[in-house]
Write an enzyme that holds these catalytic residues in place. Sequence first.
Site, PDB file in Angstrom:
ATOM      1  N   GLU A   4       8.239   1.202   5.357  1.00  0.00           N
ATOM      2  CA  GLU A   4       8.475   0.531   4.078  1.00  0.00           C
ATOM      3  C   GLU A   4       7.721   1.255   2.963  1.00  0.00           C
ATOM      4  O   GLU A   4       6.555   1.600   3.122  1.00  0.00           O
ATOM      5  CB  GLU A   4       7.997  -0.920   4.178  1.00  0.00           C
ATOM      6  CG  GLU A   4       8.177  -1.751   2.934  1.00  0.00           C
ATOM      7  CD  GLU A   4       7.722  -3.195   3.130  1.00  0.00           C
ATOM      8  OE1 GLU A   4       8.090  -4.045   2.303  1.00  0.00           O
ATOM      9  OE2 GLU A   4       6.995  -3.470   4.117  1.00  0.00           O
ATOM     10  N   LYS A  37      15.141  -5.373  -0.028  1.00  0.00           N
ATOM     11  CA  LYS A  37      14.446  -6.427   0.712  1.00  0.00           C
ATOM     12  C   LYS A  37      14.782  -7.806   0.140  1.00  0.00           C
ATOM     13  O   LYS A  37      14.630  -8.048  -1.050  1.00  0.00           O
ATOM     14  CB  LYS A  37      12.946  -6.169   0.654  1.00  0.00           C
ATOM     15  CG  LYS A  37      12.092  -7.054   1.553  1.00  0.00           C
ATOM     16  CD  LYS A  37      10.639  -6.618   1.461  1.00  0.00           C
ATOM     17  CE  LYS A  37       9.734  -7.375   2.408  1.00  0.00           C
ATOM     18  NZ  LYS A  37       8.320  -6.912   2.296  1.00  0.00           N
ATOM     19  N   CYS A  41      10.623  -5.215   6.882  1.00  0.00           N
ATOM     20  CA  CYS A  41       9.373  -5.941   7.116  1.00  0.00           C
ATOM     21  C   CYS A  41       9.582  -7.443   7.325  1.00  0.00           C
ATOM     22  O   CYS A  41      10.101  -7.867   8.341  1.00  0.00           O
ATOM     23  CB  CYS A  41       8.407  -5.651   5.963  1.00  0.00           C
ATOM     24  SG  CYS A  41       6.674  -6.061   6.314  1.00  0.00           S
TER      25      CYS A  41
END
Length: 283
Positions: A43, A117, A151
């Site tokens: 990330e 994300k 994540c």
Amino acid sequence: MTVTVSLYQGPELAGDVHANLTALDDAARNAAAAGASILVTPEMSVSGYDIGDLVLERAEPFDGPIFEKVSTIARSHGLAIVYGYPERSRSTLGGEVVFNAVQVVDASGRSVARYRKTHLFGELDRAHFTPGSELLVQFDFGGLRCGLLTCYDVEFPETVRAHADAGTQWLIVPTGLMTPFEIIATHVVPTRAYESQLFVTYVNRCGTEASLTYCGLTCAVAPSGTDLARAGAHEQLLTVDLDPAELLRSRAVNTHLDDRRHDLYRTVLDPTGPSRSEQETDR
């Protein structure tokens, strides 16, 4: 045919964009030498993650200078690259927003997928990023249908199951997991792979950055929930083969996706509507 994948847990000493791109170039060179056809990085791998307002300074469009450099690296070493960066974009209201983004560049240097994300983690994310609005981003690689999450996204079972329902066979998850949340890498990720019957590659950062100590533990997990490869706490390049036949074998034995009671789940999602069995009973 198997897909040979390299997972880069690094760089341990995160620097500016130039230094991080240099580390990515080195990792791509080593991945290609190991026979990999695709390199997955963590990330925000190019920009740094826990860097405060520098996120805004380093943010750029998806096709900006960072993309151009990664594209050159991919072409130079003849492999696809998955990398994380802060994406600057124009909002629907006319202003600018920044997303925590992941982009996939193929071996010819062409962008083939881009994910923003969707589940933001605390103030670390919310202070600088806008959540993405598209959960299911997929692309095909090496005979596998691939999906992207980032994540915190993978910590929600709904996100992974949505990918499985949409046909994802290999879920690629760049991450920035910090201590003391090692349980995500050691227990939650293998559980996600098993319960949704897909490959998961979870590629973490390492070292210390500002207030965070990243825990490493990058892993490739089979649909059976077993590790195919796992890193320690420090900078490391893992190379692993993903065999589509293993996915078929696992799904033949572990039939959770086929055995679900959709008729019952529907009443939970829509309590006002009758289940299929109730409709049949009413007849």
